[in-house]
Design an enzyme around this catalytic site. Structure first.
Site, PDB file in Angstrom:
ATOM      1  N   TRP B 321       0.839  -1.213   0.000  1.00 31.06           N
ATOM      2  CA  TRP B 321       0.000   0.000   0.000  1.00 31.06           C
ATOM      3  C   TRP B 321       0.866   1.251   0.000  1.00 31.06           C
ATOM      4  O   TRP B 321       0.538   2.253  -0.611  1.00 31.06           O
ATOM      5  CB  TRP B 321      -0.911  -0.030   1.235  1.00 31.06           C
ATOM      6  CG  TRP B 321      -1.795   1.181   1.377  1.00 31.06           C
ATOM      7  CD1 TRP B 321      -3.054   1.333   0.906  1.00 31.06           C
ATOM      8  CD2 TRP B 321      -1.480   2.404   2.063  1.00 31.06           C
ATOM      9  NE1 TRP B 321      -3.555   2.575   1.239  1.00 31.06           N
ATOM     10  CE2 TRP B 321      -2.605   3.254   1.955  1.00 31.06           C
ATOM     11  CE3 TRP B 321      -0.368   2.877   2.761  1.00 31.06           C
ATOM     12  CZ2 TRP B 321      -2.648   4.528   2.519  1.00 31.06           C
ATOM     13  CZ3 TRP B 321      -0.395   4.150   3.312  1.00 31.06           C
ATOM     14  CH2 TRP B 321      -1.538   4.961   3.189  1.00 31.06           C
ATOM     15  N   HIS B 322       2.007   1.156   0.692  1.00 31.72           N
ATOM     16  CA  HIS B 322       2.872   2.326   0.803  1.00 31.72           C
ATOM     17  C   HIS B 322       3.596   2.643  -0.494  1.00 31.72           C
ATOM     18  O   HIS B 322       3.924   3.803  -0.737  1.00 31.72           O
ATOM     19  CB  HIS B 322       3.893   2.132   1.929  1.00 31.72           C
ATOM     20  CG  HIS B 322       3.324   2.344   3.284  1.00 31.72           C
ATOM     21  ND1 HIS B 322       2.645   1.368   3.970  1.00 31.72           N
ATOM     22  CD2 HIS B 322       3.319   3.446   4.075  1.00 31.72           C
ATOM     23  CE1 HIS B 322       2.248   1.866   5.138  1.00 31.72           C
ATOM     24  NE2 HIS B 322       2.632   3.117   5.232  1.00 31.72           N
ATOM     25  N   GLY B 323       3.863   1.647  -1.292  1.00 25.17           N
ATOM     26  CA  GLY B 323       4.561   1.962  -2.533  1.00 25.17           C
ATOM     27  C   GLY B 323       4.700   0.776  -3.451  1.00 25.17           C
ATOM     28  O   GLY B 323       4.715  -0.371  -2.989  1.00 25.17           O
ATOM     29  N   PHE B 468       2.158   8.444  -1.227  1.00 24.44           N
ATOM     30  CA  PHE B 468       1.369   7.217  -1.115  1.00 24.44           C
ATOM     31  C   PHE B 468      -0.098   7.526  -1.402  1.00 24.44           C
ATOM     32  O   PHE B 468      -0.915   6.659  -1.368  1.00 24.44           O
ATOM     33  CB  PHE B 468       1.537   6.606   0.279  1.00 24.44           C
ATOM     34  CG  PHE B 468       2.990   6.478   0.666  1.00 24.44           C
ATOM     35  CD1 PHE B 468       3.432   6.934   1.885  1.00 24.44           C
ATOM     36  CD2 PHE B 468       3.899   5.936  -0.215  1.00 24.44           C
ATOM     37  CE1 PHE B 468       4.773   6.836   2.234  1.00 24.44           C
ATOM     38  CE2 PHE B 468       5.253   5.834   0.130  1.00 24.44           C
ATOM     39  CZ  PHE B 468       5.683   6.283   1.358  1.00 24.44           C
TER      40      PHE B 468
END
Lengths: 344, 468
Positions: B321-323, B468
Site C-alpha cells: 500500500w505504501h509503494g 502514497f
C-alpha cells in the site's frame, strides 16, 4: 469570545515581535551568511569601501596560465591606490539580484560609486528564464524589507519565485519562436528559432563538425535578441538600480562586458554582430540620456582572451580582465578626479 | 496545496471565516468547493478520479442498502474492485509490468513493457481506502447509506485529511460534517495549538533532518559507521515528524470547524514491541487493515498456521500500500516477521510487558526503536541494492573517518522533539497545555512560534506520505 480573541491576537503579535528581537541577535547573522552571503558582504563593504563592484563570474574567473589571477575589481583598484574597492561577486548573478542588494545600502554610507556589471546575455530570454533563477531568488528572501523573523518564515515556506524549470523552458522557447528580429535590411529569418534551425542545418552543410555547429547555435541563442526598453525586465532592473543610487546620493557606472564579437562574426556572421552592437548602442544611449555612464567594453577584447571555447561567456584571461579594468578605471576618473594612477 | 505554504495560510482563515458566516445549509457546498480547490492545487485534472470514486461508492452504498441477497454482495464487490482497480492502475501498473517482464526474461521470453507515464494522483491510496470503508460498513448494516451526494462527497474530499489521512470512518467524519457547528473559542484555541505544534514538528524537525538523511542515503559508502547509524535514526525521526506533523495540522484545521478527526499517532517510538508500535503508528491505517482485512480473514480465531499467514499477508499488503516497489514489500514483511517472533517469544516465556517507567521498559523501548529504525532503511532506500549498501557500510565502515555534520541547532531541536514525546506520552499538545496556567502555556506557544518562524528547514520538502 471576540474580546478574548482580539487580546490573544495582540499578545501573539507581541510574541512575534519579541521572537524577532531574539532572532536578530542569535540566528539571523548565521542564516544571512549561509543563505544570503552577498548581503553580508554589502553590509561590510558599505562601511569600508569607496567603490562597490557588483559582478557575476566575469570578475573573478581566470586562467591557470595567468601570471596575475586577480579579478577585474582588483585590477581596477590598482588605478586608485588611495581608494578601497570591494567586489560583490557571485556566479550567474544579474541586475535583478544586484538591485535587491543595492536597496540595502544605507544613505550616508561610505560608498561613493557603484560599478554594476552589465552582461549583454543577461538581457536575453535564456538568462532571464534560467533554471538558476529559483536559487538566486531564494538568496534574496532573508534581507527583504520587513521583520527578519517573518522573512525567515517566508524562506521556510518557499515564498519566492519557484517557477518550475519546465515552465521556464517553455517561456524561453516561446520568446525564441515569437520575438521578431528586425533588421534595416532584408534578413531571411523572422525569429531566433528560425535562425537557429537554419544554422543547425547550415553548419553540417559547410562541413563543420558537431561542436562547431553547436557553438554557432549557442551564439545565436545567447545574442540574437533585440532589447526593448519598455518590456525587457533587465532594463527595469537597471533603471531601479539607477534610481536607488540617485536617492542614496551614490554615483553609478554600468560596466558593459566584452563579448566574443570576433567569434560571433566568424561563426554566425555580420548579422549577429549587428544585433549585438545594436543592443550595445541602445544601452549606452538609453543610460546616457539618464546621465549614467555605460563603459562600453563590447568590442574591447579579441577572441584569444576569452577562456571558454565551447560556450559564449564573459570569462577572460588576464589581458582581457586588465583591459576591462582599465576602461572602468578611466570612467571612474570623473568621480575621483586626480586620484587615477597608471597601474601597469 | 501544502499545509506549510503561504497559500494555505491564506486559504484556511478564508474558508473558516466563510464557514461560520454562511448559513448552515450552504456549508456543505463551501466545504465541497474548498476541498476541490485544495486538491486541484496539485494536478487539477485528477479531481475527476476522485469524482469517479465518489460516484461509484455513493451509488454502491444506496444500492447495497436497497437490495437484498447476492446482489448486495455483488455491488460491494463492484465497489471494492472499482476502487482497487483505480488504485492499481495509477499506482501499480508499472510495477506489475516490470515484474512481468522479469518473469518472462527468467523463462527466456521477451516482453518489453511500455511504462505508463502517469503521475499517481495525490492521496489516492487514502481516498480509496476511506471510500471503501463506507461501502463495507453499509454492507455490514452498520452504516446507513448517505442520500445526499454533497455530504458523501465531502466525506471523501474533506480537505484537512484528504491527501494523507487520517483515514476516517463515515460514522465519525461523515456525521460530523452534517452537523451545525457554532463558532466556539475552545475550538479555535485547540485548532491553532494543534496547527502550531504540527508546523513545529514538520518544519523545524522533519525539514531540518531531511538534508542530513539525504546526504547519508545518497552515498553511504563514504561515511563512517556512526554517521550511517545516525542517518538511519534521523530518518526514523524525519518520517515520524513529517507524518505526525501533517496529521496534527489536519486535526487542528478540522478542529477550527468544530470537527474532530482521529489522532493518527500516539508516541509510537515509546512502544516496547512491534505490536504496540502498530497500535501507535498510523493508527487509522492499521485499524483499517484490522477491520477490513485481518478480521475478515479470521483474525486470531483460526489455527496458528493460518493466523501466521493472516498476519504476514496483512503486513505484506500494508507494505505494498505504501509503494509500488519490492522494498516496501520487504519493509512490510519484516514488520510481520518481527511481530510474529515477538508474539511467539512472549507466548513461550509467558511474558507480559508491565506499564510505567522502569529500566527494563526503557531497554525494550530502545530495542524496539532500533528494530524499527533498521526496517525503515528498506522504506527509505530507493532500491534493495541501496538498502543493502546502507547495511554493508554500517558494518564495514568502522574505520572510515568521514562523518556527517550535524548542526548543533538541529541536535537541540531533535532533543526538544524527543522530550515533547516523553512529556506528551499519550496526550496531545492541546490537552497537555490546558492543565497549566496562562504564563506557562504562552511560554510554550512562544517557544514553538520561535521554532517555526526562525528555525524551519530552508529547503521545503513535500510531505513524505503524499507519495502514497
Amino acid at each position: 469570545m471576540f474580546r478574548t480573541a482580539v487580546l490573544k491576537i495582540i499578545l501573539l503579535a507581541g510574541v512575534i515581535v519579541a521572537a524577532d528581537q531574539i532572532y536578530r541577535f542569535t540566528l539571523y547573522p548565521k542564516d544571512l551568511y549561509a543563505e544570503s552571503t552577498l548581503y553580508t558582504y554589502v553590509q561590510e563593504g558599505q562601511h569600508e569601501a569607496d567603490v562597490l563592484y557588483f559582478a557575476e563570474s566575469s570578475n573573478g574567473t581566470f586562467s591557470e596560465t595567468d601570471s596575475l589571477k586577480n579579478p577585474i575589481s582588483d585590477f581596477t583598484s590598482w588605478h586608485y591606490p588611495s581608494l578601497t574597492f570591494k567586489a560583490i561577486e557571485h556566479g550567474a548573478y544579474h541586475a535583478g539580484i544586484f538591485k535587491t542588494l543595492v536597496r540595502t545600502i544605507e544613505e550616508g554610507s561610505r560608498v561613493k560609486v557603484l560599478v554594476i556589471t552589465m552582461n549583454l546575455r543577461s538581457f536575453g530570454a535564456d538568462w532571464i528564464n534560467s533554471d538558476l533563477e529559483t536559487h538566486l531568488q531564494k538568496t534574496t528572501v532573508l534581507y527583504q524589507p520587513g521583520l527578519p523573523i517573518l522573512n525567515r518564515l517566508l524562506l521556510s515556506l518557499n515564498v519566492f519565485d519557484r517557477t518550475p524549470n519546465a515552465e521556464r523552458r517553455e517561456r524561453v522557447i516561446h520568446h525564441w519562436k515569437t520575438d521578431t528580429l528586425r533588421f534595416p535590411y532584408p534578413f531571411p529569418y523572422a525569429t531566433l528559432d528560425d535562425w537557429n534551425i537554419a544554422m543547425s542545418l547550415e553548419g553540417p552543410a559547410k562541413g563543420w563538425d558537431k561542436a562547431k555547429t553547436e557553438l554557432s547555435c549557442h551564439f545565436i541563442k545567447n545574442y540574437a535578441f533585440q532589447i526593448d526598453t519598455l518590456t525587457n525586465p533587465r532594463i527595469k532592473d537597471f533603471d531601479e538600480i539607477a534610481e536607488m543610487a540617485k536617492e542614496k546620493n551614490i554615483k553609478i557606472i554600468f560596466n558593459l562586458l566584452a563579448e566574443n564579437v570576433q567569434d560571433a562574426d566568424l561563426l554566425v556572421g555580420k548579422d549577429l554582430v549587428f544585433i549585438m552592437r545594436q543592443n550595445r548602442d541602445l544601452l549606452v544611449n538609453y543610460y546616457a540620456a539618464k546621465g549614467i555612464k555605460v563603459v562600453d567594453n563590447l568590442d574591447a577584447i579579441s577572441s584569444e582572451y576569452f577562456l571558454d571555447k565551447t560556450w559564449p561567456s564573459e570569462h577572460y584571461s588576464q589581458p582581457g580582465r586588465q583591459a576591462i579594468a582599465k576602461n572602468v578605471a578611466q570612467a571612474l576618473q570623473e568621480y575621483f578626479p586626480g586620484k587615477y594612477r597608471d597601474a601597469w | 496545496m501544502l499545509f506549510n505554504s503561504l497559500h494555505f495560510i491564506f486559504f484556511l482563515p478564508i474558508v473558516i471565516g466563510l464557514y461560520y458566516a454562511l448559513p448552515y445549509r450552504f456549508r456543505w457546498l463551501l466545504i465541497f468547493v474548498a476541498s476541490c480547490y485544495f486538491y486541484m492545487a496539485f494536478v487539477p485534472a485528477y479531481i475527476l478520479i476522485l469524482f469517479a470514486i465518489i460516484l461509484i461508492d455513493y451509488i454502491a452504498g444506496l444500492t447495497i442498502e436497497r437490495l437484498t441477497g447476492w446482489l448486495r454482495k455483488f455491488y460491494l464487490v463492484f465497489s471494492i474492485v472499482a476502487n482497487v482497480s483505480i488504485l492499481a492502475f495509477f499506482k501499480y501498473f508499472n510495477f506489475f509490468n516490470d515484474n512481468l517482464a522479469e518473469v518472462f526474461h527468467f523463462f527466456g521470453g521477451n516482453y518489453q513493457p511500455s511504462a505508463l507515464q502517469v503521475l499517481l494522483p495525490i492521496g489516492l491510496s487514502f481516498h480509496t481506502f476511506q471510500s471503501m470503508s463506507y461501502t463495507i460498513e453499509v454492507y455490514r448494516g452498520r452504516q446507513k447509506a448517505e442520500r445526499h451526494l454533497g455530504y458523501f462527497a465531502n466525506y471523501v474530499l474533506f480537505f484537512p485529511q484528504m491527501v494523507a489521512g487520517p483515514i476516517e470512518r463515515y460514522e465519525r467524519l461523515g456525521e460530523q460534517l452534517k452537523q451545525d457547528h457554532d463558532p466556539a473559542y475552545e475550538n479555535f484555541a485547540r485548532g491553532f495549538k494543534l496547527i502550531l505544534f504540527g508546523l513545529f514538528v514538520k518544519m523545524a524537525i522533519a525539514d531540518n533532518l531531511a538534508p542530513v538523511v539525504n546526504q547519508v542515503y545518497e552515498n553511504p559508502a563514504q561515511y563512517s559507521s556512526l554517521s550511517i547509524l545516525v542517518g538511519m535514526m534521523f530518518f526514523s525521526f524525519q518520517i515520524y515528524a513529517d507524518f505526525y506533523g501533517y496529521s496534527t495540522i489536519a486535526v487542528g484545521s478540522a478542529a477550527l470547524m468544530g470537527i474532530n478527526i482521529m489522532d493518527n499517532f500516539k508516541t509510537p517510538y515509546l512502544s516496547k514491541s512491534i505490536g504496540e508500535f502498530w497500535q501507535r503508528w498510523h493508527i487509522s491505517l492499521s485499524t483499517w487493515f484490522r477491520d477490513y482485512l485481518y478480521i475478515p480473514l479470521g483474525g486470531n480465531k483460526v489455527g496458528v498456521p493460518r493466523w501466521c499467514f493472516n498476519i504476514l499477508l496483512v503486513f505484506l499488503i500494508s507494505g505494498l500500500w505504501h509503494g509500488a516497489s519490492w522494498t516496501f514489500v520487504i519493509w512490510g514483511a519484516l514488520h510481520g516477521l518481527v511481530y510474529l517472533v515477538e508474539r511467539f517469544v512472549t507466548y513461550i516465556f509467558k511474558w507480559k510487558h508491565k506499564k510505567g517507567f522502569s529500566v527494563l521498559n526503557t531497554l525494550f523501548i530502545l530495542k524496539n526503536f532500533l528494530i524499527v529504525t533498521f526496517i525503515w532503511v528498506f522504506f527509505r532506500a530507493e532500491s534493495f541494492e541501496k538498502a543493502e549498501l546502507m547495511f554493508k557500510s554500517l558494518f564495514a565502515n568502522i574505520s572510515v573517518t568521514n562523518t556527517i555534520q550535524v548542526p548543533y541547532t538541529l541536535a537541540g531541536l531533535l532533543g526538544v522533539f524527543i522530550l515533547s514525546d516523553l512529556v506528551l506520552y499519550n496526550k496531545r499538545i492541546d490537552t497537555w497545555t490546558a492543565q497549566f496556567g496562562f504564563p506557562f502555556r504562552w511560554a510554550v506557544y512562544a517557544v514553538l512560534i520561535f521554532f517555526v518562524m526562525a528555525m524551519g528547514g530552508v529547503q521545503n520538502y513535500p510531505f513524505i506520505y503524499f507519495q502514497f
